[in-house]
Scaffold this active site. Structure first.
Site, short mmCIF file in Angstrom:
data_model
loop_
_atom_site.label_atom_id
_atom_site.label_comp_id
_atom_site.label_asym_id
_atom_site.label_seq_id
_atom_site.Cartn_x
_atom_site.Cartn_y
_atom_site.Cartn_z
N ILE A 231 2.23 2.88 2.21
CA ILE A 231 3.49 2.90 3.08
C ILE A 231 4.60 1.71 2.72
O ILE A 231 5.58 2.14 2.38
CB ILE A 231 3.21 2.48 4.75
CG1 ILE A 231 2.36 3.34 5.35
CG2 ILE A 231 4.53 2.01 5.30
CD1 ILE A 231 1.63 2.95 6.76
N GLY B 249 0.75 -1.43 0.02
CA GLY B 249 -0.18 -0.03 0.06
C GLY B 249 0.73 1.47 0.04
O GLY B 249 2.10 1.12 -0.34
N ARG C 193 1.07 -5.09 12.18
CA ARG C 193 0.14 -5.35 13.19
C ARG C 193 0.92 -6.65 13.72
O ARG C 193 1.17 -7.63 13.04
CB ARG C 193 -1.16 -5.54 13.03
CG ARG C 193 -1.91 -4.31 12.77
CD ARG C 193 -2.12 -3.08 14.14
NE ARG C 193 -2.88 -2.22 13.87
CZ ARG C 193 -2.36 -0.93 13.59
NH1 ARG C 193 -1.21 -0.82 13.15
NH2 ARG C 193 -3.14 0.10 13.41
N GLU D 14 0.25 -6.21 22.53
CA GLU D 14 0.86 -5.06 22.97
C GLU D 14 -0.34 -4.37 24.02
O GLU D 14 -1.35 -4.34 23.73
CB GLU D 14 1.17 -4.13 21.77
CG GLU D 14 0.33 -3.67 20.96
CD GLU D 14 0.84 -3.04 19.84
OE1 GLU D 14 1.35 -3.33 18.90
OE2 GLU D 14 0.19 -1.62 19.54
N HIS E 125 5.49 0.71 19.17
CA HIS E 125 4.51 0.89 18.13
C HIS E 125 4.45 2.65 17.87
O HIS E 125 3.60 3.41 18.09
CB HIS E 125 3.11 0.71 18.71
CG HIS E 125 1.89 0.72 17.49
ND1 HIS E 125 0.88 -0.21 17.76
CD2 HIS E 125 1.86 1.32 16.49
CE1 HIS E 125 0.28 -0.23 16.47
NE2 HIS E 125 0.81 1.05 15.81
#
Ligand code: DGY
Length: 339
Positions: free
Chosen positions: A175, A173, A257, A286, A304
């Site tokens: 990123i 995508g 993720r 997390e 994160h």
């Protein structure tokens, strides 16, 4: 990065004559940006940052028309059932895996998110994590700070090269593409990618990236970087078999993720020395982190923070606020989440 400002009247019109919107800002964020929302809506907000348990979040949202959330707030059917006035959920994140999109659609609740504004910053960080892991910067820094450095030696923290190597990007995508450009143009890397479907050839050319199967990518890459959105089908996409298919000594970096990687399988691969280095910004449970990862060498772990530069976090908050204001005024959101 500039913030977007809307010229908003005092009474949002999307809710009907004379109704002032009621909004919850669920977490502490930049107060000067929240002030824009406060000028058009009654805002429940505190700088005393905390993550509410589900029942507290439900109670705080019960009478609200809009919610500003982060990825810590879970939005599900139980919550939506309890909040009949809710019109819009605006998350300051690009990922929406904390939101039940089907339940929102069924309840007529609009979901907006924050794409684009974090792309370049997140790509910078993904690349930084790749460099830090491959070149063992985390271990080396801890070693020096611990007073263990007594002499220069030929193989001290000798890692693997990033420049000129093959980078495999899973998830191409915005990123993933921004990381590919850094790799190809900045570091002379060969870039492979795997995605649900291949990109248009003009985009592939612009990123200097070649599409391949996940198997081929894992087998051919010196460094594998995960940048795909999370969905139930992406859970443990990288598990025992996939890690075993990676090259001996390869690097694995995850800025997607935590659930995309089977952490137990990852720990086993690290323990048997199959992977050269690992960089993780996201984790399955997390903010809890698997203790075996904390103890493992050649692993760089960050909390994160891939999108966390001040200008970018401000832009994310500003976009989320502008989305809320637009919907509460009866206008189309700037960046609705589209499936
Ligand atoms: C995002 O925006 O999705 C980042 O991962 C922060 O949660």
């Amino acid at each position: 990065m500039t913030e977007q400002h809307l010229d908003v009247p005092n009474a949002p019109s999307g809710l009907g004559q004379g109704t002032r919107a009621r909004v919850l800002v669920a977490r502490a964020v930049f107060p000067d940006i929240v002030a824009r929302l406060q000028s058009v809506a009654d805002v429940e907000y505190t700088q005393d940052d905390r993550i509410d348990p589900p029942e507290v979040l439900r109670a705080r949202l019960r009478d609200k028309h809009g919610a500003f959330i982060t990825n810590s707030e879970r939005i599900d059917a139980t919550l939506l059932d309890a909040c009949p006035d809710l019109r819009v959920i605006s998350t300051m994140t690009v990922g929406v895996d904390h939101i039940d999109l089907d339940a929102c659609a069924a309840h007529g609740v609009i979901v907006t998110h924050a794409p684009d504004v974090l792309t370049e910053t997140t790509a910078d960080f993904g690349f930084a994590l790749l460099l830090a892991a491959a070149r063992q910067i985390g271990d080396a820094e801890r070693y020096l700070r611990a007073g263990m450095w007594h002499k220069w030696s030929y193989d001290l923290f000798a890692g693997s090269d990033v420049h000129g190597a093959t980078l495999g990007i899973v998830g191409m995508g915005r990123i993933g593409q921004a990381i590919a450009r850094r790799a190809a143009f900045g570091f002379g890397m060969r870039v492979l990618y795997h995605n649900r479907k291949p990109l248009p050839s003009a985009t592939e050319h612009e990123c200097r990236a070649a599409y391949c199967s996940l198997d081929d990518l894992l087998r051919e890459s010196d460094h594998v970087l995960l940048a795909l959105p999370y969905s139930p089908t992406a859970r443990h996409l990288i598990g025992e078999q996939e890690i075993a298919a990676m090259r001996q000594g390869a690097t694995l970096v995850n800025v997607a993720r935590g659930g995309v990687v089977d952490e137990e399988a990852l720990v086993r691969a690290l323990q048997r020395g199959h992977l050269g280095a690992v960089g993780l910004d996201v984790f399955e449970g997390e903010p809890c982190v698997n203790p075996a990862l904390l103890a493992a060498p050649r692993v760089v772990l960050t909390p994160h923070i891939a999108s966390s530069s001040v200008p970018t976090r401000r832009a994310m908050v500003a976009l989320a606020v502008d989305n809320l204001i637009a919907v509460l005024q009866g206008k189309p959101p700037l960046t609705p989440f589209k499936v």
